[in-house]
Design an enzyme around this catalytic site. Sequence first.
Site, PDB file in Angstrom:
ATOM      1  N   HIS A 174       0.851  -1.196   0.000  1.00 21.06           N
ATOM      2  CA  HIS A 174       0.000   0.000   0.000  1.00 21.06           C
ATOM      3  C   HIS A 174       0.881   1.239   0.000  1.00 21.06           C
ATOM      4  O   HIS A 174       1.594   1.508   0.970  1.00 21.06           O
ATOM      5  CB  HIS A 174      -0.917  -0.007   1.221  1.00 21.06           C
ATOM      6  CG  HIS A 174      -1.770   1.227   1.312  1.00 21.06           C
ATOM      7  ND1 HIS A 174      -2.681   1.554   0.346  1.00 21.06           N
ATOM      8  CD2 HIS A 174      -1.831   2.211   2.242  1.00 21.06           C
ATOM      9  CE1 HIS A 174      -3.280   2.684   0.670  1.00 21.06           C
ATOM     10  NE2 HIS A 174      -2.776   3.107   1.822  1.00 21.06           N
ATOM     11  N   ASP A 176       0.946   5.182  -0.130  1.00 18.92           N
ATOM     12  CA  ASP A 176       0.221   6.444   0.009  1.00 18.92           C
ATOM     13  C   ASP A 176       0.893   7.519  -0.839  1.00 18.92           C
ATOM     14  O   ASP A 176       2.079   7.812  -0.628  1.00 18.92           O
ATOM     15  CB  ASP A 176       0.225   6.906   1.471  1.00 18.92           C
ATOM     16  CG  ASP A 176      -0.629   6.032   2.359  1.00 18.92           C
ATOM     17  OD1 ASP A 176      -1.837   5.910   2.077  1.00 18.92           O
ATOM     18  OD2 ASP A 176      -0.099   5.472   3.345  1.00 18.92           O
ATOM     19  N   ASP A 288      -7.605   1.238   2.782  1.00 21.89           N
ATOM     20  CA  ASP A 288      -7.227   2.280   3.735  1.00 21.89           C
ATOM     21  C   ASP A 288      -8.151   3.483   3.850  1.00 21.89           C
ATOM     22  O   ASP A 288      -7.970   4.277   4.768  1.00 21.89           O
ATOM     23  CB  ASP A 288      -5.804   2.761   3.429  1.00 21.89           C
ATOM     24  CG  ASP A 288      -5.115   3.352   4.649  1.00 21.89           C
ATOM     25  OD1 ASP A 288      -5.514   3.021   5.778  1.00 21.89           O
ATOM     26  OD2 ASP A 288      -4.173   4.149   4.481  1.00 21.89           O
ATOM     27  N   ASP A 425       1.942  -1.053   4.438  1.00 21.68           N
ATOM     28  CA  ASP A 425       2.374   0.199   3.827  1.00 21.68           C
ATOM     29  C   ASP A 425       3.821   0.095   3.321  1.00 21.68           C
ATOM     30  O   ASP A 425       4.725  -0.273   4.072  1.00 21.68           O
ATOM     31  CB  ASP A 425       2.284   1.336   4.838  1.00 21.68           C
ATOM     32  CG  ASP A 425       0.859   1.681   5.215  1.00 21.68           C
ATOM     33  OD1 ASP A 425      -0.072   1.115   4.612  1.00 21.68           O
ATOM     34  OD2 ASP A 425       0.666   2.528   6.118  1.00 21.68           O
ATOM     35  N   HIS A 568      -6.648   9.448   0.233  1.00 18.95           N
ATOM     36  CA  HIS A 568      -7.270   9.405   1.560  1.00 18.95           C
ATOM     37  C   HIS A 568      -6.392   9.976   2.674  1.00 18.95           C
ATOM     38  O   HIS A 568      -6.799   9.926   3.843  1.00 18.95           O
ATOM     39  CB  HIS A 568      -7.680   7.962   1.898  1.00 18.95           C
ATOM     40  CG  HIS A 568      -6.558   6.974   1.800  1.00 18.95           C
ATOM     41  ND1 HIS A 568      -6.350   6.203   0.677  1.00 18.95           N
ATOM     42  CD2 HIS A 568      -5.581   6.627   2.671  1.00 18.95           C
ATOM     43  CE1 HIS A 568      -5.306   5.434   0.869  1.00 18.95           C
ATOM     44  NE2 HIS A 568      -4.819   5.663   2.074  1.00 18.95           N
TER      45      HIS A 568
END
Length: 958
Positions: A174, A176, A288, A425, A568
């Site tokens: 994941h 971000d 998430d 992450d 997000h």
Amino acid sequence: MKLKKQVTVCGAAIFCVAVFSLYLMLDRVQHDPTRHQSGGNFPRSQISVLQNRIEQLEQLLEENHEIISHIKDSVLELTAHAEGQPALPHHSPNGSWVLPPESRPSFLSVSPQDCQFALGGKGQSPDLQMLAVYSLLPFDNQDGGVWKQGFDITYEPNEWDTEPLQVFVVPHSHNDPGWIKTFDKYYYDQTQHILNSMVLKMQEDPRRRFIWSEISFFSKWWDNISAQKRAAVRRLVGNGQLEMVTGGWVMPDEANSHYFAMIDQLIEGHQWLEKNIGVTPRSGWAVDPFGHSSTMPYLLKRSNLTGMLIQRVHYAIKKHFAATQNLEFMWRQTWDPDASTDIFCHMMPFYSYDVPHTCGPDPKICCQFDFKRLPGGRINCPWKVPPRAITDANVAERAQLLLDQYRKKSKLYRSKVLLVPLGDDFRYDKPQEWDAQFLNYQRIFDFLNSQPNLHVQAQFGTLSDYFDALYKKVGIVPGMKPPGFPVLSGDFFSYADREDHYWTGYYTSRPFYKSLDRVLEAHLRGAEILYSLALAHARHAGADGRYPLSDYALLSNARRNLGLFQHHDAITGTAKEAVAVDYGVRLLHSLTNLKRVIINAAHYLVLGDKDTYRHDPAAPFLSTDDMRPNQDSLPERTVVKLDASPRYLVVFNPLEQERLSVVPVLVDSPHVHVLSEEGQPLPSQLSAHWGSATDTVPDIYQVSVLARLPAFGLRVLQLHKSFNSHGALKSSVRLYLHGRDLAVRKQEAVPVHVFPATAEDFCLENQHLQACFSGHSGLLQSIRRAGEEREQRVSSEFLVYGTRTSKDKSGAYLFLPDGEAKPYAPKDPPVVRVTEGPLFSEVVSYYQHVQTVMRLYNVPGVEGLSLDVSCLVDIRDHINKELALRFSTDIESDDTFFTDLNGFQIQPRRYQRKLPLQANFYPMPAMAYIQDMQSRLTLHTAQALGVSSLSSEVAGSC
């Protein structure tokens, strides 16, 4: 134009009749036989008669002139209406301003066929309705043992004897696009290494699988790799080893994002994938976002995805769905009568998407199978039992331990196919982790698959591998409803991950950037429309060689920056300060570029002779009405300098409906006259421009023009410096100081009456409604609609929420108040300024931390039916406090209120007294309302906020 011709002919005819009558009268006199008989000497009586007739004729001519003048004025007014010019306002006998009634309907009728979904009674009711589920659950948060938020799971060893368990372990990382680090920092530090290693390590064993979702990162990496590596990626996608899931530019927040931007980032990602890799996503992956909106499954379904996965759902909902084997369902829109919006959804059951919370209910055991945490690494297991590398000596014991978790997790679902994510992450950023995870898991899989008595088939897989196997197991094709699986409608707000930690704080975190997001969104829509219109016209005229086609790159960049901000941790306001600034710089950069696109397109479209168009970036033909010097600056409005020549104002309406709107513009002179492009006067109001509560800005005035704007169209207005009586109508100002010793700087051109003492309560009104305000606070007290005797209480007040004194406090994510809100108590009473004018009246209240403007437009249509409320807030000297605006009404709403989801649809809510205060707040991206059988109060918002109705009479917005 026909009307003008008819009036011209009519006026000419009247003039000809008058002249011809005069000719006949003179001719009659010349041929009078009596004249000849008398030898040319007129009797006095005849001369007197002739004089009288000449006087009558002169009077008739004067009257005809007046009639023609009146007809001309009437025709000009009618023509103005026919061409979209609103009539001029005038004073009524009681001194108030009156705008003539509209010649056009303010609202269009709605066909009953357009609202069939609202009639109800059609289609099958869902098995699970989230509003009903909330009412059913006790939310008691009992200790569930090793699965703290769940329960003990048991099974019989022979349950899989006839139908083996099929396990798909799905490696993922994941990423971000901004959170602790900026987008670029994450890319250079981690993401590029993850993707580079992915290409190498996936080719080492065809059994390996990997999924990726954030196309913003993937496209940046793609631009920096060789053709050979690109070809390898296409092969990995083609043979099913690498799957692009969801395929959006980001994994968007689902609470604050508007559906326009959600679609935009989805299109941007899907088009990139189609163009560069030739693939279309099949499955959605959202591990998430902090709660899930039912708008997202609708968009994914319409994008031809057949399955989706979600993770962050209230722990009590997860427990309930796990206990009833409802963690997989067909997600249906609440307004769908025929199941056309259904999409299959998988809900992850445990606390998080990391490895300790994905293999099964016991994180202490699952953590032992996160091989990045092997001894000697940078991270370890909080439960103090480290992973062990898999060897021939321990594989049987380790595999049996992991299989036990798999079996327990599978008991929560209805099929014998199990999904086990393997990632976290920014995982797999080093080759060593790829080896540790894939080699150790493959040894476990090889052992499990070699033991027929275990009745399990384990393998690496992608998300679509899992869905395909599930569909095959239950005997359906992708997109169909699996037999025996439930149908669910509703959404999954608000989210809590543990105890009373409700993630409702991010609905209002960093509201400035939430507002800037909507400003950019509106400019992007307008720029895309204008660019498309201008380019189509230029191509048709063969002038596209002179048009700046490079503007398309600016549009594309703006779409990507807007899409990036839907992440997000971006629009939510949950990123670190430096990251928020980076987002702001990107948004402002795109906003500035979009203004250039709009200027270039408007320049081309307004020219009568397109051959004269020349694009000069150094000297733009138009300038914009405002600018922002920095990413955290409020917009600074442009002042138009008037002189002997007219200045032209080009106004664009990006909506598909015609609008009658008040257009404000700042000028440097009070002597301003506003005309349409055809030279007809337009209604306008002159107001002072205020720099503070008591100071007007010297030599700057606001003129507000009422103009009819065509759908998807441009309107040109003329601003003239004029010293005659036809200038803008002046507003009047009353300034209430409430006993404060403050100097007031006035402007001579706009009357300002200063009242040192507190005012009595007062009202403003237009033809639709009357709004009454407190003389002391300047805040709204009541509203009365035209034609009704009864006033509706709609009182407003500011409140302050504190935060609890314990370790856990309100922050970017959480809202943890210390109790009920307390009244806002500034150290000084507010300065209240009341402005009244022909087009709008307003009340401005200056408090210590907030400036409010409540404006009532005196115009036909929608704008005149509502009260415009804006707040400028500065609470930088407040620590651990949050400001809320509450509206209290007489509406008996029975603890029910309604909020929108992404500006796309409305979701009913109920105030749950069994839940803490913070649990009863919901996202309000665009609107919310309360109602009873008689009345409805609706709040529309310019940017995303949080909202609740904490009693049956109160709607609160924070």
